[in-house]
Design a protein around this motif. Structure first.
Motif, PDB file in Angstrom:
ATOM      1  N   GLU A 105       0.843  -1.212   0.000  1.00 21.15           N
ATOM      2  CA  GLU A 105       0.000   0.000   0.000  1.00 21.15           C
ATOM      3  C   GLU A 105       0.875   1.257   0.000  1.00 21.15           C
ATOM      4  OE1 GLU A 105      -3.414   0.414   0.196  1.00 21.15           O
ATOM      5  OE2 GLU A 105      -3.915  -1.725   0.232  1.00 21.15           O
ATOM      6  N   LYS A 106       1.919   1.237   0.821  1.00 22.25           N
ATOM      7  CA  LYS A 106       2.810   2.394   0.917  1.00 22.25           C
ATOM      8  C   LYS A 106       3.533   2.628  -0.415  1.00 22.25           C
ATOM      9  CE  LYS A 106       6.464   4.321   3.870  1.00 22.25           C
ATOM     10  NZ  LYS A 106       7.226   4.934   2.828  1.00 22.25           N
ATOM     11  N   GLU A 108       2.495   1.813  -3.358  1.00 21.46           N
ATOM     12  CA  GLU A 108       1.523   2.340  -4.335  1.00 21.46           C
ATOM     13  C   GLU A 108       1.228   3.810  -4.045  1.00 21.46           C
ATOM     14  OE1 GLU A 108      -2.508   3.134  -5.941  1.00 21.46           O
ATOM     15  OE2 GLU A 108      -2.338   2.393  -3.901  1.00 21.46           O
ATOM     16  N   LYS A 109       1.138   4.151  -2.782  1.00 18.62           N
ATOM     17  CA  LYS A 109       0.876   5.530  -2.381  1.00 18.62           C
ATOM     18  C   LYS A 109       2.053   6.441  -2.759  1.00 18.62           C
ATOM     19  CE  LYS A 109      -0.638   8.204   1.614  1.00 18.62           C
ATOM     20  NZ  LYS A 109      -0.914   8.188   3.049  1.00 18.62           N
ATOM     21  N   ASP A 110       3.287   5.902  -2.640  1.00 16.90           N
ATOM     22  CA  ASP A 110       4.483   6.672  -2.982  1.00 16.90           C
ATOM     23  C   ASP A 110       4.746   6.711  -4.481  1.00 16.90           C
ATOM     24  OD1 ASP A 110       4.865   7.094  -0.287  1.00 16.90           O
ATOM     25  OD2 ASP A 110       6.391   5.527  -0.069  1.00 16.90           O
ATOM     26  N   LYS A 111       3.853   6.105  -5.249  1.00 15.53           N
ATOM     27  CA  LYS A 111       3.944   6.087  -6.725  1.00 15.53           C
ATOM     28  C   LYS A 111       5.139   5.279  -7.237  1.00 15.53           C
ATOM     29  CE  LYS A 111       0.615   9.223  -7.235  1.00 15.53           C
ATOM     30  NZ  LYS A 111      -0.712   8.766  -7.191  1.00 15.53           N
ATOM     31  N   GLU A 115      -1.315   0.378  -9.241  1.00 16.93           N
ATOM     32  CA  GLU A 115      -2.393  -0.277  -8.509  1.00 16.93           C
ATOM     33  C   GLU A 115      -2.478  -1.757  -8.886  1.00 16.93           C
ATOM     34  OE1 GLU A 115      -7.197   0.246  -8.239  1.00 16.93           O
ATOM     35  OE2 GLU A 115      -5.993   2.059  -8.486  1.00 16.93           O
ATOM     36  N   ARG A 118       0.284  -3.610  -7.165  1.00 13.43           N
ATOM     37  CA  ARG A 118      -0.061  -3.761  -5.744  1.00 13.43           C
ATOM     38  C   ARG A 118      -1.037  -4.917  -5.568  1.00 13.43           C
ATOM     39  NH1 ARG A 118      -4.319   0.094  -3.693  1.00 13.43           N
ATOM     40  NH2 ARG A 118      -5.471  -1.480  -4.826  1.00 13.43           N
TER      41      ARG A 118
END
Length: 150
Positions: A105-106, A108-111, A115, A118
């Motif tokens: 998740e981190k 994916e959040k940090d690009k 998605e 992930r």
């Protein structure tokens, strides 16, 4: 069996394996030979005062413990202990899955991950979890059957 037993060694509780050699010449006996002869009585005292239910035979140099065959109740207790350890192992595996999913998740959040990557990673982590849980279950079942057969 003796790992949890502590001997009063110069005022501090010390594991037996630190002050004596422990061997099993056969399946129903344990031989304890202290590194220093003066420790023999302290080791004997610790074994007698423990809840192991074993009576050591002291020959002046070594202690011999005769381990009786397990009763049905003892076998059931051991199987319960095996099941508890297996559940603890499954919980540990699930905690690792949780940490892995958080990392995905981190990322994916940090690009640094898409998605789809992930989701594929989470699926792979879930497959690994199922695999390891199955291994834990198999090992626990095998050991439980082994304990109940003897």
């Amino acid at each position: 069996m003796l790992d949890s037993l502590r001997v009063d060694y110069y005022g501090s509780p010390t594991p037996i394996k630190n002050i004596a050699s422990v061997s099993c010449p056969d399946a129903s006996s344990i031989v304890i030979k202290p590194y220093q002869a003066a420790d023999l009585k302290d080791i004997e005292k610790a074994i007698r005062s423990s809840d192991l239910g074993l009576a050591p035979n002291n020959d002046g140099k070594t202690l011999r413990l005769s381990v009786p065959a397990m009763s049905g109740d003892q076998r059931k207790k051991i199987v319960q202990h095996i099941k508890k350890q297996a559940e603890d192992a499954r919980v540990s595996c699930r905690n690792i899955r949780r940490d892995g999913n958080k990392d995905l998740e981190k990322a994916e959040k940090d690009k640094t991950m898409t998605e789809d990557e992930r989701d594929a990673g989470k699926e792979k982590v879930q497959d690994m979890l199922k695999s390891y849980e199955a291994k834990v279950d198999d090992l626990a079942d095998k050991k439980s059957k082994e304990v109940m057969e003897q």
